[in-house]
Write an enzyme that holds these catalytic residues in place. Structure first.
Site, PDB file in Angstrom:
ATOM      1  N   THR A   1      31.359  47.004  37.346  1.00  0.00           N
ATOM      2  CA  THR A   1      31.186  48.254  38.085  1.00  0.00           C
ATOM      3  C   THR A   1      31.744  49.441  37.297  1.00  0.00           C
ATOM      4  O   THR A   1      32.898  49.436  36.905  1.00  0.00           O
ATOM      5  CB  THR A   1      31.895  48.185  39.452  1.00  0.00           C
ATOM      6  OG1 THR A   1      31.453  47.018  40.146  1.00  0.00           O
ATOM      7  CG2 THR A   1      31.594  49.426  40.282  1.00  0.00           C
TER       8      THR A   1
ATOM      9  N   MET B   1      34.846  45.067  39.109  1.00  0.00           N
ATOM     10  CA  MET B   1      35.444  44.299  40.201  1.00  0.00           C
ATOM     11  C   MET B   1      35.721  42.870  39.759  1.00  0.00           C
ATOM     12  O   MET B   1      35.061  42.334  38.877  1.00  0.00           O
ATOM     13  CB  MET B   1      34.509  44.276  41.409  1.00  0.00           C
ATOM     14  CG  MET B   1      34.382  45.590  42.137  1.00  0.00           C
ATOM     15  SD  MET B   1      33.295  45.453  43.579  1.00  0.00           S
ATOM     16  CE  MET B   1      34.201  44.259  44.567  1.00  0.00           C
TER      17      MET B   1
ATOM     18  N   ASP C   1      36.543  38.608  36.069  1.00  0.00           N
ATOM     19  CA  ASP C   1      35.769  38.084  34.948  1.00  0.00           C
ATOM     20  C   ASP C   1      36.295  38.671  33.641  1.00  0.00           C
ATOM     21  O   ASP C   1      36.490  39.881  33.533  1.00  0.00           O
ATOM     22  CB  ASP C   1      34.290  38.438  35.125  1.00  0.00           C
ATOM     23  CG  ASP C   1      33.398  37.744  34.105  1.00  0.00           C
ATOM     24  OD1 ASP C   1      33.809  36.693  33.574  1.00  0.00           O
ATOM     25  OD2 ASP C   1      32.294  38.259  33.849  1.00  0.00           O
TER      26      ASP C   1
END
Length: 377
Positions: A197, A316, A319
């Site tokens: 994001t 977000m 990862d």
């Protein structure tokens, strides 16, 4: 206090559907709706929402035109709804260029296995954007005039760079961890960048400053649908000095070339570091993200060992953390974007909290730091 949301779409059915999903989350409150961009501009002034969900194709004033006006007059985090088509990809990139922060496919079944998962994803995206403080105002711009077809023509250009502030919490160490642009002396064979994001803006902010003669190949892992990555790579290539392309199976990594992982797939690296190639494989069902930063970072660790400069940008979730750990164990250098310049301080925070990042760097300093550290500064 609940996050106030304005829902904008010319379909009453879709407005109702989005509103119902959002209001199932007690932390979200739909304070109003609008069926075109002109109404949205007026509602933003009146209701002062914390987040706006916005359609692109609407009568009177389209979504991109509305985003431009809102970001000039009342800057507010905006999440766009887009179709998963080539035209939808281009329009979404234009919306991000205009100032929108995030996007989701309009067909929820394209992003989730079931309704509950789709609802949770939408709620979490809106919540993440709503947690930001008021965004800095841009210079006032005249309202764009829609074309006869309803859409304002947009000339591709670098996405607008933004560094909105956030609630200070875990960023207390950012100032201490941001180091001066001084080369460490370490040698590299690859630069790897992972993001989600806010990533399209962040990547363009960085890549447009990288010279054509950059001495290492760069691989880019951006969470993005399959139909979007080709258009995004083309746009980057048109505005950057170095060559940018959507990665293809068998691509040999070359200096001065950035390779964007294709959406819906996983990007691996194989072979020897002196003649490494990209391997593009099916995304699979066991990994949530396609492409996945962890998967690519792990492959880089196997082939390049510690000769990697890895940067985790806004996004977000977490990862990149596990992949960064594998790289770190091999001796690679890990950097994270600082909290203040992130759209969502999730992925960089996960890397920093795990003690993996050597520095937390403001977005506007990332390109300079990469150029200097890679030995081209």
């Amino acid at each position: 206090m609940a996050i106030k949301v304005l829902v904008v779409d010319d379909s009453s059915f879709f407005r109702r559907r989005v509103s119902e999903i959002l209001e199932k989350d007690r932390g979200l409150e739909v304070v109003g709706s609008a069926n075109n961009g002109k109404e949205a501009v007026a509602q933003v002034k009146k209701l002062k929402p914390d987040v706006i969900t916005m359609d692109i194709e609407m009568p009177v004033m389209d979504g991109i035109s509305a985003v431009k006006v809102i970001m000039a007059e009342n800057p507010t985090p905006i999440l766009m709804f887009s179709s998963l088509t080539q035209e939808g990809a281009k329009a979404t990139l234009d919306a991000l260029d205009a100032g929108a922060m995030d996007f989701l496919p309009k067909k929820f079944e394209d992003i989730a296995k079931d309704r509950d998962e789709a609802a949770s994803l939408l709620q979490s995206r809106v919540t993440a954007l709503g947690r930001r403080r008021a965004m800095p105002a841009r210079r006032a711009a005249p309202a764009p005039t829609p074309s006869a077809g309803g859409r304002t023509p947009v000339t591709p250009r670098p996405l607008a760079g933004r560094t909105p502030s956030v609630t200070a919490s875990t960023a207390s160490s950012d100032a201490r961890r941001s180091l001066p642009a001084k080369r460490s002396g370490k040698r590299y064979k690859l630069v790897a960048i992972g993001t989600s994001t806010g990533g399209p803006v962040a990547l363009q902010t960085i890549l447009t400053k990288i010279p054509a003669n950059f001495p290492q190949p760069i691989i880019l892992i951006q969470h993005m649908p399959a139909s979007f990555t080709g258009a995004f790579a083309q746009r980057l290539n048109s505005i950057c000095k170095l060559k940018v392309s959507e990665a293809k199976d068998g691509d040999v990594l070359r200096p001065g070339h950035a390779y964007l992982a294709p959406g819906g797939k996983q990007m691996l690296v194989e072979g020897r570091d002196s003649n490494a190639r990209l391997r593009i494989i099916d995304g699979g069902d066991k990994v949530n993200y396609k492409p996945c930063v962890d998967v690519t970072f792990a492959a880089c660790a196997k082939v390049f060992g510690g000769d990697v400069l890895a940067v985790v940008l806004t996004g977000m979730g977490a990862d990149g953390r596990d992949g960064a750990r594998l790289l770190k164990q091999k001796g690679a250098k890990i950097w994270a974007q600082d909290e203040k310049s992130c759209v969502v301080y999730g992925m960089p925070q996960a890397v920093a909290a795990a003690g993996l990042s050597e520095a937390s760097i403001p977005l506007d300093q990332c390109a300079e730091r990469i150029i200097v550290e890679a030995g081209n500064g």
